[in-house]
Structures are given as structure tokens and as C-alpha cells.
Design an enzyme around this catalytic site. Structure first.
Site: not given
Ligand code: GLP
Length: 259
Positions: A64, A134, A139
Site C-alpha cells: 500500500d 485490517h 479496512e
Molecule cells: C498500517 C499498514 C498495515 C499494517 C498496520 C499495522 O495501517 N498499512 O500494512 O499492517 O498499519 O501496523 P504495525 O505493524 O505498526 O502494527
């Protein structure tokens, strides 16, 4: 059913995930790797870098990207991936593809899907998960068949990600994200999660009903999934004891030296 591996901490998870990637690299040096951002995959990138693999033929596709940030903005995923993945592993930015690069947002989804197909498809996709379940920026409510497209971020996700920006107003409203259908097309998925705040999302993704209300549950529709979690993120799994038992008693031939 996904193979669920419960380890002590993020570093141990990174070692296991890096082992899986190294195994794939041995099989296909021209690996097409799906890379994720967020804090979760960083221990995997570090562990992979320690192995000094030959990544000269690897191509990476991001999950993304925000809409509207300059590529050099410190929080654009182009920059995050350059910093956290490309630099330590010696993968040049030209081989890290992101949705929205060089095309108008309206054409970005179709262009990205085409680019993935032209590269031969994603061999292994690394995934994190949000506390609401998500994946990527799909989402709750995202179609399980969705492809790469522009989405509006939820207020929750904007608030969660505001810590990386000067203020909430600076967090983009829109993003590009691979769809859940795009993720399903990858040949293998590795989903990582750490910490008690992910426990509910992991239990839902691995054992709950498959539902667009919990986008991570799409992994249950995929034939080749490895879920690597720490004890805290495993805390709500009904079958946690079985996963530990199965991992300890995995068949000899299934244990690769790389793990
Ligand atoms: C963001 C990203 C996701 C990720 C999520 C969790 O929204 N777009 O790909 O999995 O956050 O983040 P973290 O790994 O920092 O908990």
C-alpha cells in the site's frame, strides 16, 4: 488451515520469517516479494539482512501507499521501504514497486495489478494486521475479492498513524492498497503480529468466520499461509496449545535448516 507458529518475541519471529524467505530465494532467485510497512515486518527485514542473501534478482511490490505524499516524504511508504527494507538489504528503489507510481490515481489500481502479473505474480507476501483486523489498508467492510484501488482511510487508522506525522491533519485521507483479492493471488502469505493489542485480530483472522468485517480473515481462503505471532498476540487463539504442539512435533522433513 494456516500454519500458526508461536514464538517468544518479534526477533524470533523475524528469524522464522527470514528463514521462509531465504528458502523461497533458494528456489527462485528472481523472487517477487510482497513487502509491508508498519513496525511489524522490521524484525524480518533485519533478520534477512543478517543472512546477506543474494537479492540481485529480487523485485518487491508494496502492499500500500498514501495518496498525495511526495515519494521523498519521510512517511511515504516509498521512503519507509527504502529506509527499512531497500537500504539494509541492498535493493535499489527501482526494484521496489508501489501503487500509484507514475500514474494518475484513477489508473493506479489497474496499472499495479498489470505490473504484478507482468512480474509473474507475487511469490510471497508479507503481511501485518491492524488492531481492527485490517490488512494493507483494506479496512473492515472491504470486499474479499477486491483488487488494488484507492480507499479512504478510516478515522481510526488516521488517528493510529498520526504518531508518524506532525499532526492528525497531515495524515493523508486516501491511500492506494492491494485488495484482498490481490493478496489471495500471492502464492504464499506470511502474516506477522506482536503484542496483546493484536490478539483479538489474530484470533478473528485465524479462527473466526471469514468475513469482510475482519479483512485479515481472508487468509483462511488461501492454501499456503504461515502466521507467526508472539505469545501476547496468540493470547486469544482457542487452539493455541495445538499450534504449539504441532510446531514442536513437526515432521523432520518439514524442518528446513534455515529455520
Ligand atoms: C498500517 C499498514 C498495515 C499494517 C498496520 C499495522 O495501517 N498499512 O500494512 O499492517 O498499519 O501496523 P504495525 O505493524 O505498526 O502494527
Amino acid at each position: 488451515m494456516a500454519e500458526v507458529i508461536i514464538v517468544d518475541d518479534a526477533d524470533a519471529a523475524g528469524q522464522v520469517a527470514a528463514g521462509l524467505i531465504a528458502l523461497e530465494l533458494d528456489r527462485h532467485p528472481a523472487l517477487v516479494l510482497g513487502v509491508a510497512t508498519g513496525s511489524t515486518p522490521n524484525s524480518t527485514y533485519r533478520a534477512l539482512a543478517e543472512r546477506r542473501p543474494d537479492l540481485s534478482q529480487l523485485t518487491a511490490f508494496a502492499l500500500d501507499e498514501y495518496v498525495g505524499l511526495e515519494p521523498r516524504h519521510p512517511q511515504s511508504y516509498a521512503e519507509v521501504l527504502r529506509r527499512e527494507f531497500g537500504e539494509p538489504l541492498g535493493v535499489p528503489a527501482s526494484r521496489i514497486r508501489l501503487p500509484g507510481q507514475g500514474v494518475a490515481p484513477v489508473d493506479a489500481g489497474a496499472a499495479y495489478e498489470r505490473a504484478i502479473v507482468e512480474a509473474g505474480g507475487i511469490d510471497l507476501q508479507i503481511l501485518g494486521i491492524g488492531t481492527d483486523g485490517h490488512v494493507g489498508f483494506n479496512e473492515p467492510g472491504s470486499s474479499l475479492a477486491s483488487l488494488t484501488r484507492v480507499k479512504t482511510l478510516t478515522e481510526q487508522t488516521r488517528a493510529d498513524n498520526a504518531r508518524f506525522f506532525d499532526s492528525l491533519d497531515d495524515v493523508p485521507l486516501h491511500c492506494f492498497t492491494q485488495g484482498l483479492g490481490t493478496i489471495r493471488r500471492a502464492r504464499a502469505l506470511v502474516l506477522l503480529a506482536f503484542g496483546a493489542e493484536k490478539a483479538e485480530a489474530i484470533a478473528g483472522a485465524v479462527e473466526g468466520p471469514v468475513s469482510s468485517s475482519l479483512p485479515g480473515s481472508v487468509i483462511q481462503l488461501h492454501p499456503n499461509v504461515t502466521v507467526i505471532v508472539d505469545e501476547a498476540a496468540a493470547g486469544r487463539l482457542a487452539n493455541g496449545d495445538y499450534y504449539r504442539y504441532a510446531w514442536q512435533n513437526r515432521p523432520e522433513w518439514a524442518i528446513d535448516a534455515s529455520l
